[in-house]
Write a protein that holds these residues in place. Structure first.
Motif, PDB file in Angstrom:
ATOM      1  N   VAL A 122       0.913  -1.171  -0.038  1.00  0.00           N
ATOM      2  CA  VAL A 122       0.240   0.223   0.093  1.00  0.00           C
ATOM      3  C   VAL A 122       0.926   1.189  -0.099  1.00  0.00           C
ATOM      4  CG1 VAL A 122      -2.184  -1.152   1.176  1.00  0.00           C
ATOM      5  CG2 VAL A 122      -0.258  -0.242   2.644  1.00  0.00           C
ATOM      6  N   ASP A 123       0.807   2.004  -1.018  1.00  0.00           N
ATOM      7  CA  ASP A 123       1.418   3.168  -1.192  1.00  0.00           C
ATOM      8  C   ASP A 123       0.517   4.557  -1.341  1.00  0.00           C
ATOM      9  OD1 ASP A 123       3.847   4.997  -1.801  1.00  0.00           O
ATOM     10  OD2 ASP A 123       4.027   4.182  -3.689  1.00  0.00           O
ATOM     11  N   SER A 124       1.220   5.613  -0.942  1.00  0.00           N
ATOM     12  CA  SER A 124       0.345   6.787  -1.124  1.00  0.00           C
ATOM     13  C   SER A 124      -0.118   7.184  -2.675  1.00  0.00           C
ATOM     14  CB  SER A 124       1.148   8.150  -0.491  1.00  0.00           C
ATOM     15  OG  SER A 124       0.374   9.288  -0.918  1.00  0.00           O
ATOM     16  N   GLY A 125      -1.422   7.628  -2.957  1.00  0.00           N
ATOM     17  CA  GLY A 125      -1.931   7.792  -4.223  1.00  0.00           C
ATOM     18  C   GLY A 125      -1.465   9.577  -4.704  1.00  0.00           C
ATOM     19  N   LYS A 126      -1.180  10.162  -3.516  1.00  0.00           N
ATOM     20  CA  LYS A 126      -0.886  11.404  -3.731  1.00  0.00           C
ATOM     21  C   LYS A 126       0.545  11.793  -4.436  1.00  0.00           C
ATOM     22  CE  LYS A 126      -3.205  12.231   0.366  1.00  0.00           C
ATOM     23  NZ  LYS A 126      -3.095  12.322   1.847  1.00  0.00           N
ATOM     24  N   GLY A 127       0.517  12.768  -5.532  1.00  0.00           N
ATOM     25  CA  GLY A 127       1.947  13.067  -6.006  1.00  0.00           C
ATOM     26  C   GLY A 127       1.710  12.555  -7.738  1.00  0.00           C
ATOM     27  N   PRO A 128       2.777  13.106  -8.311  1.00  0.00           N
ATOM     28  CA  PRO A 128       2.770  12.677  -9.912  1.00  0.00           C
ATOM     29  C   PRO A 128       2.914  11.640 -10.317  1.00  0.00           C
ATOM     30  CG  PRO A 128       4.421  14.020  -9.390  1.00  0.00           C
ATOM     31  CD  PRO A 128       3.905  13.804  -8.100  1.00  0.00           C
ATOM     32  N   HIS A 129       3.654  10.721  -9.492  1.00  0.00           N
ATOM     33  CA  HIS A 129       4.214   9.554 -10.073  1.00  0.00           C
ATOM     34  C   HIS A 129       3.477   8.342  -9.413  1.00  0.00           C
ATOM     35  CE1 HIS A 129       7.296  11.936 -11.809  1.00  0.00           C
ATOM     36  NE2 HIS A 129       7.654  12.620 -10.621  1.00  0.00           N
ATOM     37  N   ARG A 130       3.858   7.099  -9.857  1.00  0.00           N
ATOM     38  CA  ARG A 130       3.118   5.748  -9.518  1.00  0.00           C
ATOM     39  C   ARG A 130       3.561   5.338  -7.958  1.00  0.00           C
ATOM     40  NH1 ARG A 130      -1.113   3.790 -12.367  1.00  0.00           N
ATOM     41  NH2 ARG A 130      -1.220   4.347 -14.366  1.00  0.00           N
ATOM     42  N   GLY A 131       4.948   6.128  -7.667  1.00  0.00           N
ATOM     43  CA  GLY A 131       5.585   5.859  -6.411  1.00  0.00           C
ATOM     44  C   GLY A 131       6.663   6.620  -6.019  1.00  0.00           C
ATOM     45  N   GLY A 132       7.211   6.857  -5.109  1.00  0.00           N
ATOM     46  CA  GLY A 132       8.552   7.618  -4.822  1.00  0.00           C
ATOM     47  C   GLY A 132       8.106   9.095  -4.801  1.00  0.00           C
ATOM     48  N   ASN A 133       6.985   9.272  -4.510  1.00  0.00           N
ATOM     49  CA  ASN A 133       6.787  10.917  -4.217  1.00  0.00           C
ATOM     50  C   ASN A 133       6.983  11.311  -2.897  1.00  0.00           C
ATOM     51  OD1 ASN A 133       5.337  11.447  -6.872  1.00  0.00           O
ATOM     52  ND2 ASN A 133       3.637   9.601  -6.012  1.00  0.00           N
ATOM     53  N   GLY A 134       7.150  10.571  -2.047  1.00  0.00           N
ATOM     54  CA  GLY A 134       7.529  11.093  -0.737  1.00  0.00           C
ATOM     55  C   GLY A 134       6.277  11.635  -0.054  1.00  0.00           C
ATOM     56  N   THR A 135       5.374  11.228  -0.395  1.00  0.00           N
ATOM     57  CA  THR A 135       3.748  11.697   0.448  1.00  0.00           C
ATOM     58  C   THR A 135       3.446  10.483   0.936  1.00  0.00           C
ATOM     59  OG1 THR A 135       2.565  11.021  -1.607  1.00  0.00           O
ATOM     60  CG2 THR A 135       3.371  13.310  -1.310  1.00  0.00           C
ATOM     61  N   THR A 136       2.674  10.727   2.373  1.00  0.00           N
ATOM     62  CA  THR A 136       2.027   9.514   3.056  1.00  0.00           C
ATOM     63  C   THR A 136       0.796   9.578   2.918  1.00  0.00           C
ATOM     64  OG1 THR A 136       1.740  11.087   4.878  1.00  0.00           O
ATOM     65  CG2 THR A 136       3.811   9.850   5.140  1.00  0.00           C
ATOM     66  N   PHE A 137      -0.142   8.708   3.244  1.00  0.00           N
ATOM     67  CA  PHE A 137      -1.551   8.543   3.337  1.00  0.00           C
ATOM     68  C   PHE A 137      -2.022   8.340   4.612  1.00  0.00           C
ATOM     69  CE2 PHE A 137      -0.287   4.119   2.681  1.00  0.00           C
ATOM     70  CZ  PHE A 137      -1.221   3.357   3.330  1.00  0.00           C
ATOM     71  N   ASN A 138      -3.361   8.221   4.921  1.00  0.00           N
ATOM     72  CA  ASN A 138      -3.724   8.041   6.194  1.00  0.00           C
ATOM     73  C   ASN A 138      -3.749   6.462   6.640  1.00  0.00           C
ATOM     74  OD1 ASN A 138      -5.573   7.728   8.587  1.00  0.00           O
ATOM     75  ND2 ASN A 138      -7.113   9.246   8.060  1.00  0.00           N
ATOM     76  N   TRP A 139      -2.915   6.341   7.601  1.00  0.00           N
ATOM     77  CA  TRP A 139      -2.582   4.873   8.037  1.00  0.00           C
ATOM     78  C   TRP A 139      -3.632   4.431   8.718  1.00  0.00           C
ATOM     79  CZ3 TRP A 139       2.524   7.287  10.238  1.00  0.00           C
ATOM     80  CH2 TRP A 139       3.526   7.626   8.935  1.00  0.00           C
ATOM     81  N   ASP A 140      -4.427   5.008   8.906  1.00  0.00           N
ATOM     82  CA  ASP A 140      -5.779   4.434   9.957  1.00  0.00           C
ATOM     83  C   ASP A 140      -6.750   3.705   8.857  1.00  0.00           C
ATOM     84  OD1 ASP A 140      -5.057   5.739  12.152  1.00  0.00           O
ATOM     85  OD2 ASP A 140      -6.180   7.543  11.686  1.00  0.00           O
ATOM     86  N   TYR A 141      -6.604   4.054   7.553  1.00  0.00           N
ATOM     87  CA  TYR A 141      -7.371   3.321   6.678  1.00  0.00           C
ATOM     88  C   TYR A 141      -6.921   1.698   6.435  1.00  0.00           C
ATOM     89  CZ  TYR A 141      -8.398   7.771   4.486  1.00  0.00           C
ATOM     90  OH  TYR A 141      -8.812   9.033   4.100  1.00  0.00           O
ATOM     91  N   VAL A 142      -5.792   1.528   6.792  1.00  0.00           N
ATOM     92  CA  VAL A 142      -5.501   0.104   6.791  1.00  0.00           C
ATOM     93  C   VAL A 142      -5.610  -0.833   8.161  1.00  0.00           C
ATOM     94  CG1 VAL A 142      -3.659   0.349   5.116  1.00  0.00           C
ATOM     95  CG2 VAL A 142      -3.066   0.315   7.535  1.00  0.00           C
ATOM     96  N   HIS A 143      -6.369  -0.222   8.810  1.00  0.00           N
ATOM     97  CA  HIS A 143      -6.625  -0.870  10.497  1.00  0.00           C
ATOM     98  C   HIS A 143      -7.776  -2.029  10.063  1.00  0.00           C
ATOM     99  CE1 HIS A 143      -4.944   2.294  13.286  1.00  0.00           C
ATOM    100  NE2 HIS A 143      -4.299   1.568  12.672  1.00  0.00           N
ATOM    101  N   ALA A 144      -8.520  -1.652   9.024  1.00  0.00           N
ATOM    102  CA  ALA A 144      -9.771  -2.641   9.141  1.00  0.00           C
ATOM    103  C   ALA A 144      -9.334  -3.778   7.973  1.00  0.00           C
ATOM    104  CB  ALA A 144     -10.966  -1.919   8.609  1.00  0.00           C
ATOM    105  N   LEU A 145      -8.225  -3.651   7.376  1.00  0.00           N
ATOM    106  CA  LEU A 145      -7.825  -4.658   6.288  1.00  0.00           C
ATOM    107  C   LEU A 145      -7.691  -6.215   6.960  1.00  0.00           C
ATOM    108  CD1 LEU A 145      -4.997  -3.223   4.037  1.00  0.00           C
ATOM    109  CD2 LEU A 145      -7.126  -3.907   3.467  1.00  0.00           C
ATOM    110  N   ASN A 146      -8.308  -6.868   6.229  1.00  0.00           N
ATOM    111  CA  ASN A 146      -8.034  -8.163   6.716  1.00  0.00           C
ATOM    112  C   ASN A 146      -7.688  -9.344   5.403  1.00  0.00           C
ATOM    113  OD1 ASN A 146      -8.281 -10.362   8.277  1.00  0.00           O
ATOM    114  ND2 ASN A 146     -10.225 -10.582   8.063  1.00  0.00           N
ATOM    115  N   THR A 147      -6.661  -8.695   4.787  1.00  0.00           N
ATOM    116  CA  THR A 147      -6.026  -9.585   3.576  1.00  0.00           C
ATOM    117  C   THR A 147      -5.157 -10.798   3.848  1.00  0.00           C
ATOM    118  OG1 THR A 147      -4.046  -8.344   3.520  1.00  0.00           O
ATOM    119  CG2 THR A 147      -6.106  -7.392   2.423  1.00  0.00           C
ATOM    120  N   PRO A 148      -5.248 -11.943   3.124  1.00  0.00           N
ATOM    121  CA  PRO A 148      -4.408 -12.963   3.517  1.00  0.00           C
ATOM    122  C   PRO A 148      -3.115 -12.874   3.274  1.00  0.00           C
ATOM    123  CG  PRO A 148      -5.786 -13.339   1.417  1.00  0.00           C
ATOM    124  CD  PRO A 148      -6.042 -12.084   2.007  1.00  0.00           C
ATOM    125  N   GLN A 149      -2.655 -11.661   2.520  1.00  0.00           N
ATOM    126  CA  GLN A 149      -1.256 -11.212   2.045  1.00  0.00           C
ATOM    127  C   GLN A 149      -0.631 -10.477   3.309  1.00  0.00           C
ATOM    128  OE1 GLN A 149      -3.881 -10.252   0.426  1.00  0.00           O
ATOM    129  NE2 GLN A 149      -3.676 -10.424  -1.789  1.00  0.00           N
TER     130      GLN A 149
END
Length: 201
Positions: A122-149
């Motif tokens: 999971v990466d931040s979607g903020k910024g011009p590139h697909r990754g490596g933008n140096g921006t964070t996202f709200n980490w609280d979003y992943v609390h409810a994640l229940n993935t097998p991975q």
């Protein structure tokens, strides 16, 4: 203990700095990026790494054929898919893969569990590139994640926020790129400080 991946490695000495600091995975960017590396250079660096360090290639909307070829030459352990790859495309790959999902809003996590693979990033979607933008996202979003991975956390991580990030998210691995750079180049002291901090949580 949380594992650490340093992404966007382009030079042999950068890989060595990360290795000496205790890195668990090295990322090579094969997509269009200021951190893009050519296949031959990546293969040379890869060959110098011990087997316990994962070698991960980053691709954006690349063809299956090209990924298989690059993976073979560089001896990659995983391909990291940072584009618009569908669940079907991912699950039809004959390569171990990590699907990267860009998060701006909580809804961006919907359906994430349908991607196969051992790990998901999971990466931040903020910024011009697909990754490596140096921006964070709200980490609280992943609390409810229940993935097998196993979860890899990326996006704007650095020495100053990594402790909070790991404490909040409890990821299997953290992924850093711009957070260990100075003026767009990997910085040995920042790599060492980041890994030391991450491993101490």
């Amino acid at each position: 203990m949380t594992k650490v991946k340093v992404c966007g490695i382009r030079r042999q000495e950068e890989a060595l700095w990360a290795l000496e600091a205790g890195v668990d995975a090295i990322g090579f960017v094969f997509a269009e990026s200021k951190r893009k590396i050519d296949v031959e250079s990546a293969a040379l660096i890869s060959a110098s790494l011990p087997s316990h360090v994962l070698k991960i290639g980053v691709f954006v909307n690349e063809s299956k054929k090209n990924m298989e070829e690059i993976s073979r030459i560089v001896n990659l352990d995983y391909v990291q898919l940072h584009g618009d790859e569908s669940v079907q495309f991912c699950n039809n790959l004959d390569l171990p893969f990590i699907k990267a999902v860009s998060i701006k809003e909580k809804e961006d996590l919907d359906g994430i569990e349908h991607f196969g693979g051992e790990m998901i990033l999971v990466d931040s979607g903020k910024g011009p590139h697909r990754g490596g933008n140096g921006t964070t996202f709200n980490w609280d979003y992943v609390h409810a994640l229940n993935t097998p991975q196993r979860l890899i956390l990326a996006g704007g991580l650095n020495r100053d926020n990594i402790r909070e990030a790991i404490t909040k998210v409890r990821p299997y691995m953290v992924d850093v790129s711009s957070g260990v750079e100075t003026d767009g180049k990997k910085d040995r002291r920042k790599i060492e400080a980041f890994i030391r901090e991450a491993k101490s949580v």
